[in-house]
Scaffold this active site. Structure first.
Site, mmCIF file in Angstrom:
data_model
loop_
_atom_site.group_PDB
_atom_site.id
_atom_site.type_symbol
_atom_site.label_atom_id
_atom_site.label_comp_id
_atom_site.label_asym_id
_atom_site.label_seq_id
_atom_site.Cartn_x
_atom_site.Cartn_y
_atom_site.Cartn_z
ATOM 1 C CB SER A 108 4.956 8.461 -7.704
ATOM 2 O OG SER A 108 4.374 8.173 -6.478
ATOM 3 C CG HIS A 111 6.199 2.982 -7.765
ATOM 4 N ND1 HIS A 111 5.523 3.125 -8.953
ATOM 5 C CD2 HIS A 111 5.607 3.850 -6.904
ATOM 6 C CE1 HIS A 111 4.581 4.033 -8.806
ATOM 7 N NE2 HIS A 111 4.614 4.477 -7.577
ATOM 8 C CD GLU A 169 5.913 0.764 -12.084
ATOM 9 O OE1 GLU A 169 5.457 0.775 -13.235
ATOM 10 O OE2 GLU A 169 5.981 1.800 -11.385
ATOM 11 C CG ASN A 187 2.660 6.484 -11.265
ATOM 12 O OD1 ASN A 187 1.598 5.893 -11.131
ATOM 13 N ND2 ASN A 187 3.426 6.824 -10.247
HETATM 14 N N1 3HC Z 1 -6.443 -1.061 2.385
HETATM 15 C C1 3HC Z 1 -6.528 -2.395 2.489
HETATM 16 N N2 3HC Z 1 -7.414 -3.135 1.813
HETATM 17 C C2 3HC Z 1 -8.289 -2.492 1.033
HETATM 18 C C3 3HC Z 1 -8.286 -1.092 0.893
HETATM 19 C C4 3HC Z 1 -7.307 -0.367 1.612
HETATM 20 N N3 3HC Z 1 -7.221 0.964 1.524
HETATM 21 N N4 3HC Z 1 -9.273 -0.741 0.033
HETATM 22 C C5 3HC Z 1 -9.879 -1.879 -0.343
HETATM 23 N N5 3HC Z 1 -9.274 -2.927 0.251
HETATM 24 C C6 3HC Z 1 -9.591 -4.329 0.069
HETATM 25 C C7 3HC Z 1 -10.897 -4.650 0.701
HETATM 26 O O1 3HC Z 1 -10.733 -5.006 2.051
HETATM 27 C C8 3HC Z 1 -11.375 -5.784 -0.155
HETATM 28 O O2 3HC Z 1 -10.745 -6.977 0.265
HETATM 29 P P1 3HC Z 1 -11.511 -8.383 0.281
HETATM 30 O O3 3HC Z 1 -11.732 -8.735 -1.164
HETATM 31 O O4 3HC Z 1 -10.541 -9.259 0.977
HETATM 32 O O5 3HC Z 1 -12.768 -8.184 1.016
HETATM 33 C C9 3HC Z 1 -10.828 -5.481 -1.543
HETATM 34 O O6 3HC Z 1 -9.757 -4.590 -1.330
HETATM 35 C C10 3HC Z 1 -11.873 -4.842 -2.411
HETATM 36 O O7 3HC Z 1 -12.326 -3.674 -1.753
HETATM 37 P P2 3HC Z 1 -13.813 -3.111 -1.768
HETATM 38 O O8 3HC Z 1 -14.786 -4.216 -2.041
HETATM 39 O O9 3HC Z 1 -14.009 -2.241 -0.580
HETATM 40 O O10 3HC Z 1 -13.793 -2.086 -2.929
HETATM 41 P P3 3HC Z 1 -13.575 -2.280 -4.447
HETATM 42 O O11 3HC Z 1 -13.925 -3.637 -4.946
HETATM 43 O O12 3HC Z 1 -14.241 -1.099 -5.009
HETATM 44 O O13 3HC Z 1 -12.002 -2.140 -4.620
HETATM 45 C C11 3HC Z 1 -10.011 -0.918 -4.939
HETATM 46 C C12 3HC Z 1 -11.305 -1.044 -4.139
HETATM 47 C C13 3HC Z 1 -9.137 -2.130 -4.677
HETATM 48 C C14 3HC Z 1 -9.321 0.347 -4.465
HETATM 49 C C15 3HC Z 1 -10.388 -0.855 -6.469
HETATM 50 O O14 3HC Z 1 -11.309 0.160 -6.671
HETATM 51 C C16 3HC Z 1 -9.182 -0.616 -7.358
HETATM 52 O O15 3HC Z 1 -8.487 -1.532 -7.748
HETATM 53 N N6 3HC Z 1 -8.977 0.650 -7.730
HETATM 54 C C17 3HC Z 1 -7.838 1.066 -8.569
HETATM 55 C C18 3HC Z 1 -6.739 1.520 -7.674
HETATM 56 C C19 3HC Z 1 -5.518 1.984 -8.471
HETATM 57 O O16 3HC Z 1 -5.562 2.283 -9.641
HETATM 58 N N7 3HC Z 1 -4.391 2.075 -7.773
HETATM 59 C C20 3HC Z 1 -3.156 2.579 -8.362
HETATM 60 C C21 3HC Z 1 -3.090 4.072 -8.216
HETATM 61 S S1 3HC Z 1 -1.569 4.720 -8.833
HETATM 62 C C22 3HC Z 1 -0.488 4.497 -7.586
HETATM 63 O O17 3HC Z 1 -0.803 4.077 -6.512
HETATM 64 C C23 3HC Z 1 0.924 4.881 -7.884
HETATM 65 C C24 3HC Z 1 1.315 6.072 -7.088
HETATM 66 O O18 3HC Z 1 2.703 6.290 -7.372
HETATM 67 C C25 3HC Z 1 0.571 7.305 -7.392
#
Ligand code: 3HC
Length: 554
Positions: free
Chosen positions: A121, A142, A154, A192
Site C-alpha cells: 500500500s 496495488h 495502481e 493512499n
Molecule cells: N467482496 C466482494 N464483493 C463485495 C464486497 C466484498 N467484500 N463488498 C461489497 N461487494 C459487492 C456487493 O456484492 C455488491 O455487488 P452487486 O452490485 O453485484 O450486488 C456491491 O459490491 C455493492 O455492495 P453492497 O450493496 O453490499 O454495499 P455498498 O453499496 O455499501 O458498497 C462498498 C460497499 C463497495 C465497499 C462501498 O461502500 C465502497 O465503495 N466503499 C469504499 C471502499 C474504499 O474506499 N476502498 C478503498 C480503500 S483503500 C485501499 O483499499 C488501499 C489499501 O492499500 C489500504
C-alpha cells in the site's frame, strides 16, 4: 515482446489476497493461491467461497461459473508450486521485512523471467525490488479493497522496472476489467497518499472528542456523497494496515498530518483491527463481518433532542439556495414560516419578532453576517433560537448578537446535501443545540454535532484532501485525470478532487484552506501554491469557464 500472463500466483490470502485471487480467476486465469499454514489457507479459501457465493446469490455469477472459478484456483501451502507462474502477486501483511522475505523466497523459487508484483500500500517498491536478484522484473500492482469491486489498479514502476514488464502488467489489469494507472514509486502512490491524511484527521477528531464517530462518518457520507465514512472505511482497510501506511508516509513526508494518531496505535495494541477482528471503531457481528452491532459507545437514540425548546414559528433570512431549501422544507414539515429576503431592512426583520427560531442564511462576508445577527438580536423575543448558516467563526456572530447563549450554527455544506452541521460555540446553551437538532430532524435533514472550529467537520476533512491533490499535480507526480480516476475508481468517490474543485470554485477552496491554515498553523495545511496562482489568474473553476480544466463558458 508482449507476454500474455495466464498462470498467476498469489501469496497471502488475507482480505486483499483472497480478493485478488477471485479477480484473477473470474477473468479466466489459472491461479495458485499460497498461504503459510493450513489454517490460514482454509480461511483464505473461505473468503473466496463466501464472496463468490454472494455474487451467485445476487445473480451476478452463474452457479456453474462459480464452480469453474473455484476449479481454476489451486490452494496450497507450498511455495514450490509457484515454479511455473508467469507472475506472482505478493499480498502478505504490510510489513517491510515480511514483504522483503517473501520476495526473496519467490526470487529463489520462480524462473528468472517470472514477474514479481507487490500489492504494497505504501512501501518503497524500489527497495523491495533491489532486495531481489531481478529488480527489473519487480513491480507494484496495488489493488483496492474490496478487490472484486474497486476498479482501480495502481501499476507502480520503479526507475529500474523493464518497460515490457510495465506493459505486460498494464495489459493484465485491462484483462481483469480494471483500470490501470501507471505511476512512479512514492509512498502511498496516488490514492493512499490522498486518502490517509484525511483518514488520520478524522481519527483525531474522534480522539479529541471534537465530534463522535457516527457524526464524522455521516458528515462525509451525507455531506460529500462518499460511499463510506472515514472510520467505517478504516475498519474495512484494517487498523494495523492503516498504521503501517501512515508510518511509511510520515517517514517519507515528515508531515505531522501523516503521523498516526495515537488512537490508531492504541487500537492496534488492543487488537481492535477493524472488521477482520470483529471490532475497530465499530463493533461487528463477528470477525470479517460487515454487520455493525450496538456497543457501549453507540449513542442512545433521542439524547440530542432532550430539553429542546418548543418551535412553531420559523423565520428564514436570505435569498440563496440554502435559505430557499430550508424555508421550503420547514414549510413542508408544518412550521409557520416567515421568509425575509433582504436581510438589511430593519422593518422587514420586525416580522420575525414572534418567531421561535430564526435562521440567518446569509451567505455573505462576516461583517454583513455580523450586522444581520446584531439586528436580529435586537428584534427576537427572549428564548428564541438564532441560528446561522455562516462558515464561522460562529462565536463572533454569537457575541455580536448580544444573546450568545441562544446562537447556534446550522451549517449546510451543500444546499442539496441532506446534512446539517449543528455547531455549538463555548456560549451555546445545551437546549439551544438540542432545539436545532430537533428542528433539522423535523426537516428530514441529518444533524451532526460539532464545535466552532474552522471548517467544522466536512470542510475541515474535505479541503485539505483537495489541497493535497493540487500539490500532487503541481509536483507532476500524476495528471489531473489520473488523480480523479484514482479516487473515483479506487475509493468509490462520486467525483475526483479536480472535478470537485472546479465545481466548488477554486476561490472558495482557497478561502477555506486559508482559514484552516490560519487557525491550525499546521504547515501541511498551507494552501498549495498552484491553487493560489490559478485563483490570482482568475481560473476559479466552472463558473469562470476555466479551472483545472476548460469548461464551456456558461
Ligand atoms: N467482496 C466482494 N464483493 C463485495 C464486497 C466484498 N467484500 N463488498 C461489497 N461487494 C459487492 C456487493 O456484492 C455488491 O455487488 P452487486 O452490485 O453485484 O450486488 C456491491 O459490491 C455493492 O455492495 P453492497 O450493496 O453490499 O454495499 P455498498 O453499496 O455499501 O458498497 C462498498 C460497499 C463497495 C465497499 C462501498 O461502500 C465502497 O465503495 N466503499 C469504499 C471502499 C474504499 O474506499 N476502498 C478503498 C480503500 S483503500 C485501499 O483499499 C488501499 C489499501 O492499500 C489500504
Amino acid at each position: 515482446m508482449a507476454r500474455e500472463l495466464t498462470e498467476i500466483g498469489v501469496v497471502g490470502l488475507g482480505t486483499m489476497g483472497a480478493g485478488i485471487v477471485e479477480v484473477l480467476s473470474r477473468a479466466g486465469l489459472s491461479v495458485t493461491a499460497v498461504e503459510i499454514t493450513d489454517e490460514a489457507l482454509q480461511r483464505g479459501r473461505g473468503h473466496v467461497e463466501t464472496s463468490t457465493g454472494r455474487a451467485v446469490a445476487r445473480g451476478r455469477l452463474d452457479p456453474a461459473e462459480r464452480d469453474a472459478v473455484l476449479d481454476r484456483i489451486r490452494f496450497t501451502t507450498r511455495m514450490a508450486d509457484l515454479a511455473t507462474a508467469a507472475l506472482v502477486v505478493e499480498a502478505v501483511p504490510e510489513r517491510r521485512e515480511l514483504k522483503a522475505a517473501v520476495l526473496t523466497a519467490l526470487d529463489e523459487t520462480c524462473p528468472p523471467d517470472t514477474i514479481l508484483a507487490t500489492n504494497t500500500s505504501s512501501l518503497s517498491v524500489t527497495e523491495l525490488a533491489v532486495g531481489t536478484g531481478r529488480p527489473g522484473r519487480v513491480i507494484g500492482m496495488h489493488f483496492f479493497n474490496p478487490a472484486p469491486v474497486m476498479k482501480l489498479v495502481e501499476v507502480v514502476r520503479t526507475v529500474v522496472t523493464e518497460p515490457s514488464v510495465v506493459a505486460d502488467v498494464a495489459a493484465l489489469a485491462d484483462r481483469l476489467g480494471k483500470v490501470g494507472v501507471t505511476i512512479g514509486d512514492k509512498a502511498g502512490f496516488i490514492a493512499n497518499a490522498l486518502l490517509f491524511g484525511y483518514l488520520n484527521h478524522a481519527v483525531s477528531m474522534v480522539e479529541t472528542r471534537y465530534a463522535g464517530r457516527e457524526d464524522v462518518d455521516a458528515a462525509m457520507r451525507l455531506g460529500c456523497g462518499l460511499p463510506m465514512g472515514p472510520l467505517a472505511l478504516l475498519d474495512l482497510i484494517g487498523i494495523d494496515t492503516a498504521h503501517e501506511v501512515l508510518e511509511t508516509m510520515y517517514r517519507e513526508s515528515r508531515d505531522r498530518l501523516h503521523a498516526p494518531s495515537p488512537l490508531i496505535r492504541q487500537m492496534v495494541t488492543a487488537g481492535m483491527l477493524g472488521r477482520k477482528s470483529g471490532r475497530g471503531f465499530y463493533t461487528y457481528a463477528g470477525p470479517h463481518s460487515g454487520e455493525v452491532v450496538p456497543d457501549d459507545r453507540t449513542p442512545a437514540g433521542g439524547a440530542a433532542v432532550s430539553g429542546s425548546r418548543p418551535v412553531r414559528r420559523v423565520g428564514v433570512v436570505g435569498a440563496g439556495p440554502t435559505a430557499a431549501g430550508l424555508a421550503g422544507s420547514a414549510g413542508e414539515a408544518g412550521y409557520e414560516v416567515t421568509v425575509v429576503t433582504d436581510g438589511g431592512g430593519a422593518a422587514a426583520l420586525e416580522e420575525l419578532a414572534a418567531c421561535d427560531l430564526v435562521v440567518a442564511a446569509g451567505p455573505g462576508p462576516l461583517d454583513t453576517e455580523q450586522a444581520l445577527v446584531t439586528a436580529l438580536g435586537g428584534v427576537l423575543a427572549p428564548g428564541a433560537v438564532l441560528a446561522t448558516t455562516s462558515r464561522g467563526p460562529v462565536i463572533e456572530l454569537a457575541t455580536a448578537s448580544g444573546r450568545a447563549a441562544d446562537v447556534v450554527g446550522l451549517h449546510v455544506p451543500h444546499p442539496a446535501a441532506p446534512l446539517v452541521e449543528v455547531v455549538s460555540t463555548v456560549a451555546t446553551a445545551p437546549e439551544v443545540a438540542a432545539t436545532a437538532h430537533a428542528f433539522c430532524a423535523a426537516l428530514g435533514r441529518h444533524p451532526v454535532s460539532c464545535t466552532d472550529r474552522a471548517g467544522f467537520i466536512v470542510d475541515a476533512l474535505l479541503f485539505p484532501y483537495l489541497n493535497d491533490a493540487v500539490r500532487m499535480l503541481q509536483a507532476r507526480y500524476a495528471t489531473a485525470d489520473d488523480i480523479d480516476a484514482a479516487m473515483t475508481l479506487g475509493c468509490g468517490y462520486p467525483r475526483g478532487p479536480f472535478q470537485v474543485l472546479d465545481d466548488v470554485g477554486l476561490d472558495v477552496a482557497l478561502a477555506v484552506q486559508r482559514d484552516l491554515y490560519a487557525e491550525s498553523r499546521e504547515p501541511g495545511l498551507a494552501p498549495a501554491p498552484l491553487l493560489e496562482h490559478l485563483v490570482t489568474a482568475g481560473h476559479v473553476g466552472r463558473t469562470a469557464g476555466r479551472g483545472f480544466r476548460d469548461h464551456p463558458a456558461r
